[in-house]
Write a protein that holds these residues in place. Structure first.
Motif, PDB file in Angstrom:
ATOM      1  N   THR A  56      28.715 -18.296 -32.276  1.00  0.00           N
ATOM      2  CA  THR A  56      28.084 -19.453 -32.923  1.00  0.00           C
ATOM      3  C   THR A  56      28.890 -20.721 -32.649  1.00  0.00           C
ATOM      4  O   THR A  56      28.333 -21.776 -32.340  1.00  0.00           O
ATOM      5  N   GLY A  57      30.223 -20.623 -32.762  1.00  0.00           N
ATOM      6  CA  GLY A  57      31.078 -21.769 -32.474  1.00  0.00           C
ATOM      7  C   GLY A  57      30.924 -22.233 -31.039  1.00  0.00           C
ATOM      8  O   GLY A  57      30.831 -23.444 -30.768  1.00  0.00           O
ATOM      9  N   PHE A  58      30.871 -21.295 -30.105  1.00  0.00           N
ATOM     10  CA  PHE A  58      30.685 -21.636 -28.696  1.00  0.00           C
ATOM     11  C   PHE A  58      29.348 -22.336 -28.470  1.00  0.00           C
ATOM     12  O   PHE A  58      29.269 -23.322 -27.723  1.00  0.00           O
ATOM     13  N   MET A  59      28.304 -21.863 -29.141  1.00  0.00           N
ATOM     14  CA  MET A  59      26.977 -22.448 -28.953  1.00  0.00           C
ATOM     15  C   MET A  59      26.897 -23.872 -29.503  1.00  0.00           C
ATOM     16  O   MET A  59      26.093 -24.675 -29.023  1.00  0.00           O
ATOM     17  N   PHE A  60      27.727 -24.211 -30.487  1.00  0.00           N
ATOM     18  CA  PHE A  60      27.786 -25.599 -30.967  1.00  0.00           C
ATOM     19  C   PHE A  60      28.275 -26.524 -29.839  1.00  0.00           C
ATOM     20  O   PHE A  60      27.783 -27.645 -29.689  1.00  0.00           O
TER      21      PHE A  60
END
Length: 386
Positions: A56-60
């Motif tokens: 999720t952090g990477f997708m931000f």
């Protein structure tokens, strides 16, 4: 079965013996961010898988890259006389960047909290971090752009490589010492970037047009911070730790060749991509900087992920990445002048190939390790035995 057996049986055996070892001495991280992350992780549900937090952090960061690609594809939006990026985009970019940084800090804490730490989690985290480098560098570039008070696309190209080599140095260090010394520059840069996005939203990009002192602009501080982190902090500390391991006879690879082997493929990618922009008959970097950066960053992430697999499994790093062969052929085509009319198409096709190859590699390795450890990548539930 995995999509493809990228991890050898020797490496799987190495993963079974792997123990995480890291040192974080950054005062910002130790005294500010870790206490903050300790508070954040307490509010997360215990059923939430650490790898899902990581992803999720990477997708931000990917979302930031896509968002700025829409509003500032060619990096001219912040220049005088051009339509600027809306303020709400900068606010969103600042929040998304800080969320990504926060989630990257709490995923490991969630793993320990839920007793679900595995080598796959560390590989997943650091593998995505290696790809994230290009997304946050290209996104922050839009703050200054390439106008009169901005940064040229060639300068940014070399700054991107400074960031990429800063990242790989930590894992080269671990490949040789067995300990991951977390770089100081990462935490400082992430907090600074998030603040700069918000400031830009409040005061506008016109603020960066004004010199700080004499003919020194904010973009000069941006350049000094990136280059300084590598040559004043990251590189000296990495060399010191490797030399310290050598003197204490704990270095994992005794010969100079074996010690430097992980840096060979990234260096050759740098040489080939630099040759491309130097020999380009259509000045491809000036016309398509965003796509070129994406290609370079993805190719780098691919070889870095393979290094991380080797250092975690305590196996020998491969000398040359297979991506070097088609990249060499692509650069040769450009140099020959045969693709002068279709160089942009060639860049898009090669970039798409590199991205798909890297995604395939990542999915295959994650699936293979998930099966090996009998775990689900994005869930804390046990896989069914059917």
């Amino acid at each position: 079965m995995a999509l493809y057996e990228y991890v050898t049986q020797e490496q799987l055996s190495g993963f079974d013996k792997y123990k995480y070892s890291a040192v974080d001495t950054n005062p910002l991280s130790v005294y500010v961010m870790h206490p903050f992350w300790n508070s954040v992780v307490k509010v997360l549900p215990t059923w939430l898988a650490p790898n899902l937090i990581t992803f999720t952090g990477f997708m931000f960061l990917v979302l930031n890259f896509v968002m700025l690609s829409f509003y500032d594809f060619d990096f001219y939006a912040s220049a005088k006389g051009h339509t600027h990026v809306p303020s709400w985009v900068w606010i969103a970019a600042g929040l998304f960047n800080f969320l990504a940084y926060t989630l990257d800090g709490v995923d490991g804490k969630q793993a320990r909290r839920t007793n679900s730490s595995t080598p796959l989690g560390e590989l997943f985290d650091h593998g995505l971090d290696s790809w994230a480098c290009v997304f946050f560098v290209a996104t922050v570039y839009s703050v200054f752009g390439r106008g009169q008070s901005g940064v040229g696309v060639v300068t940014l190209y070399y700054l991107l490589w400074v960031v990429l080599f800063s990242f790989i140095l930590s894992h080269w260090e671990k490949y040789n010492t067995g300990v991951l010394f977390l770089p100081w520059g990462y935490d400082l840069s992430q907090v600074t970037i998030s603040i700069v996005y918000i400031i830009t939203a409040v005061v506008g990009v016109e603020t960066w047009y004004i010199p700080i002192f004499l003919n020194i602009y904010y973009r000069d501080l941006f350049i000094v911070m990136i280059v300084g982190c590598l040559f004043i902090v990251t590189l000296p500390m990495s060399l010191y730790n490797v030399l310290k391991a050598y003197r204490s006879n704990t270095l994992k690879h005794s010969s100079v060749y074996e010690s430097l082997l992980p840096l060979l493929s990234p260096f050759l990618i740098f040489v080939l991509s630099t040759l491309w922009i130097t020999l380009s008959p259509t000045d491809i970097l000036d016309k398509q900087p965003r796509i070129f950066y994406l290609m370079v960053g993805t190719a780098f992430a691919n070889v870095t992920c393979k290094l991380i697999v080797c250092q975690m499994s305590n196996t020998r790093c491969q000398a040359l990445s297979w991506l070097l062969l088609p990249l060499t052929m692509t650069v040769a085509l450009v140099a020959s002048g045969l693709v002068q009319q279709s160089e942009t198409l060639l860049l898009y096709a090669w970039t798409a190939f590199v991205v798909l190859a890297h995604v395939h590699y990542g999915v295959s390795v994650v699936k293979q390790l998930s099966e090996h450890f009998n775990i689900l990548t994005f869930s804390l539930k046990k896989p069914s035995s059917d």
